[in-house]
Structure formats: structure tokens, C-alpha cells
Design a protein around this motif. Sequence first.
Motif, PDB file in Angstrom:
ATOM      1  N   ILE A  31      -6.623  33.844 -23.598  1.00  0.00           N
ATOM      2  CA  ILE A  31      -6.567  32.983 -22.417  1.00  0.00           C
ATOM      3  C   ILE A  31      -7.965  32.849 -21.819  1.00  0.00           C
ATOM      4  N   MET A  32      -8.139  31.807 -21.046  1.00  0.00           N
ATOM      5  CA  MET A  32      -9.364  31.588 -20.272  1.00  0.00           C
ATOM      6  C   MET A  32      -8.964  31.596 -18.803  1.00  0.00           C
ATOM      7  N   ILE A  33      -9.602  32.472 -18.026  1.00  0.00           N
ATOM      8  CA  ILE A  33      -9.286  32.547 -16.602  1.00  0.00           C
ATOM      9  C   ILE A  33     -10.573  32.585 -15.789  1.00  0.00           C
ATOM     10  N   PRO A  34     -10.518  32.075 -14.559  1.00  0.00           N
ATOM     11  CA  PRO A  34     -11.707  32.128 -13.709  1.00  0.00           C
ATOM     12  C   PRO A  34     -12.091  33.573 -13.402  1.00  0.00           C
ATOM     13  N   GLN A  35     -13.375  33.833 -13.312  1.00  0.00           N
ATOM     14  CA  GLN A  35     -13.854  35.179 -13.006  1.00  0.00           C
ATOM     15  C   GLN A  35     -13.402  35.624 -11.611  1.00  0.00           C
ATOM     16  N   SER A  36     -13.010  34.685 -10.778  1.00  0.00           N
ATOM     17  CA  SER A  36     -12.564  34.992  -9.419  1.00  0.00           C
ATOM     18  C   SER A  36     -11.048  35.219  -9.334  1.00  0.00           C
ATOM     19  N   THR A  37     -10.377  35.379 -10.475  1.00  0.00           N
ATOM     20  CA  THR A  37      -8.933  35.535 -10.511  1.00  0.00           C
ATOM     21  C   THR A  37      -8.480  36.768  -9.726  1.00  0.00           C
ATOM     22  N   THR A  38      -7.397  36.610  -8.965  1.00  0.00           N
ATOM     23  CA  THR A  38      -6.821  37.723  -8.213  1.00  0.00           C
ATOM     24  C   THR A  38      -5.748  38.417  -9.055  1.00  0.00           C
ATOM     25  N   TYR A  39      -5.278  39.546  -8.570  1.00  0.00           N
ATOM     26  CA  TYR A  39      -4.210  40.274  -9.250  1.00  0.00           C
ATOM     27  C   TYR A  39      -2.955  39.397  -9.383  1.00  0.00           C
ATOM     28  N   ALA A  40      -2.544  38.769  -8.295  1.00  0.00           N
ATOM     29  CA  ALA A  40      -1.342  37.927  -8.314  1.00  0.00           C
ATOM     30  C   ALA A  40      -1.504  36.773  -9.305  1.00  0.00           C
ATOM     31  N   GLU A  41      -2.680  36.160  -9.341  1.00  0.00           N
ATOM     32  CA  GLU A  41      -2.932  35.054 -10.269  1.00  0.00           C
ATOM     33  C   GLU A  41      -2.900  35.535 -11.715  1.00  0.00           C
ATOM     34  N   LEU A  42      -3.442  36.727 -11.953  1.00  0.00           N
ATOM     35  CA  LEU A  42      -3.440  37.269 -13.309  1.00  0.00           C
ATOM     36  C   LEU A  42      -2.014  37.568 -13.768  1.00  0.00           C
ATOM     37  N   VAL A  43      -1.225  38.180 -12.905  1.00  0.00           N
ATOM     38  CA  VAL A  43       0.175  38.459 -13.240  1.00  0.00           C
ATOM     39  C   VAL A  43       0.906  37.155 -13.543  1.00  0.00           C
ATOM     40  N   GLU A  44       0.697  36.146 -12.715  1.00  0.00           N
ATOM     41  CA  GLU A  44       1.349  34.850 -12.921  1.00  0.00           C
ATOM     42  C   GLU A  44       0.951  34.242 -14.267  1.00  0.00           C
ATOM     43  N   ILE A  46      -0.245  35.792 -16.968  1.00  0.00           N
ATOM     44  CA  ILE A  46       0.247  36.600 -18.085  1.00  0.00           C
ATOM     45  C   ILE A  46       1.739  36.389 -18.298  1.00  0.00           C
ATOM     46  N   THR A  47       2.502  36.373 -17.216  1.00  0.00           N
ATOM     47  CA  THR A  47       3.949  36.171 -17.374  1.00  0.00           C
ATOM     48  C   THR A  47       4.256  34.796 -17.952  1.00  0.00           C
ATOM     49  N   GLU A  48       3.418  33.833 -17.632  1.00  0.00           N
ATOM     50  CA  GLU A  48       3.571  32.487 -18.197  1.00  0.00           C
ATOM     51  C   GLU A  48       3.247  32.491 -19.691  1.00  0.00           C
ATOM     52  N   VAL A  49       2.166  33.148 -20.063  1.00  0.00           N
ATOM     53  CA  VAL A  49       1.714  33.153 -21.456  1.00  0.00           C
ATOM     54  C   VAL A  49       2.658  33.931 -22.363  1.00  0.00           C
ATOM     55  N   ILE A  50       3.134  35.095 -21.895  1.00  0.00           N
ATOM     56  CA  ILE A  50       4.012  35.885 -22.762  1.00  0.00           C
ATOM     57  C   ILE A  50       5.484  35.577 -22.523  1.00  0.00           C
ATOM     58  N   ASP A  51       5.738  34.629 -21.616  1.00  0.00           N
ATOM     59  CA  ASP A  51       7.093  34.137 -21.347  1.00  0.00           C
ATOM     60  C   ASP A  51       8.044  35.270 -20.965  1.00  0.00           C
ATOM     61  N   ILE A  52       7.727  35.895 -19.834  1.00  0.00           N
ATOM     62  CA  ILE A  52       8.552  36.994 -19.352  1.00  0.00           C
ATOM     63  C   ILE A  52       8.894  36.765 -17.887  1.00  0.00           C
ATOM     64  N   ASP A  53      10.099  37.115 -17.502  1.00  0.00           N
ATOM     65  CA  ASP A  53      10.585  36.926 -16.143  1.00  0.00           C
ATOM     66  C   ASP A  53      10.371  38.212 -15.347  1.00  0.00           C
ATOM     67  N   THR A  54       9.510  38.164 -14.330  1.00  0.00           N
ATOM     68  CA  THR A  54       9.205  39.363 -13.554  1.00  0.00           C
ATOM     69  C   THR A  54      10.354  39.804 -12.659  1.00  0.00           C
ATOM     70  N   SER A  55      11.383  38.978 -12.514  1.00  0.00           N
ATOM     71  CA  SER A  55      12.553  39.459 -11.775  1.00  0.00           C
ATOM     72  C   SER A  55      13.395  40.376 -12.661  1.00  0.00           C
ATOM     73  N   GLU A  56      13.247  40.264 -13.975  1.00  0.00           N
ATOM     74  CA  GLU A  56      13.973  41.117 -14.916  1.00  0.00           C
ATOM     75  C   GLU A  56      13.124  42.255 -15.464  1.00  0.00           C
ATOM     76  N   PHE A  57      11.817  42.027 -15.570  1.00  0.00           N
ATOM     77  CA  PHE A  57      10.931  43.005 -16.183  1.00  0.00           C
ATOM     78  C   PHE A  57       9.752  43.316 -15.267  1.00  0.00           C
ATOM     79  N   GLU A  58       9.331  44.565 -15.301  1.00  0.00           N
ATOM     80  CA  GLU A  58       8.118  44.976 -14.602  1.00  0.00           C
ATOM     81  C   GLU A  58       7.020  45.108 -15.648  1.00  0.00           C
ATOM     82  N   ILE A  59       5.898  44.446 -15.403  1.00  0.00           N
ATOM     83  CA  ILE A  59       4.815  44.524 -16.376  1.00  0.00           C
ATOM     84  C   ILE A  59       3.767  45.533 -15.917  1.00  0.00           C
ATOM     85  N   THR A  60       3.107  46.125 -16.901  1.00  0.00           N
ATOM     86  CA  THR A  60       1.987  47.025 -16.649  1.00  0.00           C
ATOM     87  C   THR A  60       0.816  46.507 -17.459  1.00  0.00           C
TER      88      THR A  60
END
Length: 135
Positions: A31-44, A46-60
Amino acid sequence: MVLVRVLILFNGEWIEQNDEYKFKGSKAKGIMIPQSTTYAELVEKITEVIDIDTSEFEITMKFKLKTSDPMPPVTIQTNDDVEFFLEEVASGMEFRNPLCITFERRSISTVPVDRQLSPRLSWEESHAFSSYVPP
């Protein structure tokens, strides 16, 4: 806007052997992400790229630093952690570390909602049986 290339490894687990940590993943994405990416943006992202629902799964999210002494992987949990990781990744090819993603299904509460602890009720009150009969 400065973009950073990040390699994501997922569908795997961390393995420790002789004080060395390795991530054995079965899938990878770039992936390509801005260097100014926040934690919430990174989680969003990643969950989009790996196609995972954070209401069902907790990612680390973890990554391994290349150091002379063995050390466990670094966990990303805050904006500062993301900033540190992206700076490491942007430092050059010798420091290009993949972001390793593990996920675990969130536990489903087996206590009915009307029986869960309430800040206003004691444990005994919240778990007392009632004999309510609807009109």
C-alpha cells in the motif's frame, strides 16, 4: 504530500525461536499511505485492504526492528507508534520492515444485554431473576 510504501503481511502468526521473532504470513499486499497517516487512518486502510470487519475482529499491528540484539516485535497502538513506524520504513531499504497484521475474533458476550452489569446496579441486582409478565 509524501507517500510511504508499506508492505503488509497477514493471515499468519508470530513465531519465537531462540529469542528471534518471525512472522509467518500467507498473504501480502503493498500500500501507499501519506507519511502523516494517523492510527485511525492506518487501521481503516488496513481493514479495507485485507477485507476484515473490525466489529467482528480485533486487529493487532506489529513490526520487527532490525537490531543487533534480539527483541520482540513493536506493537502499533497510537499515533506516535504509526509515526515511528513510517519514519523507519521511509529511512531506506535496509530498514524496510513489513507491517504484520494478526486478527482475532471478538468474543461475543453470553450474558443477555438486560443481565449485563450496569454502573448503577450491583452484581446481585444485575443478575437477579425477574418474573415480569407482559400485559
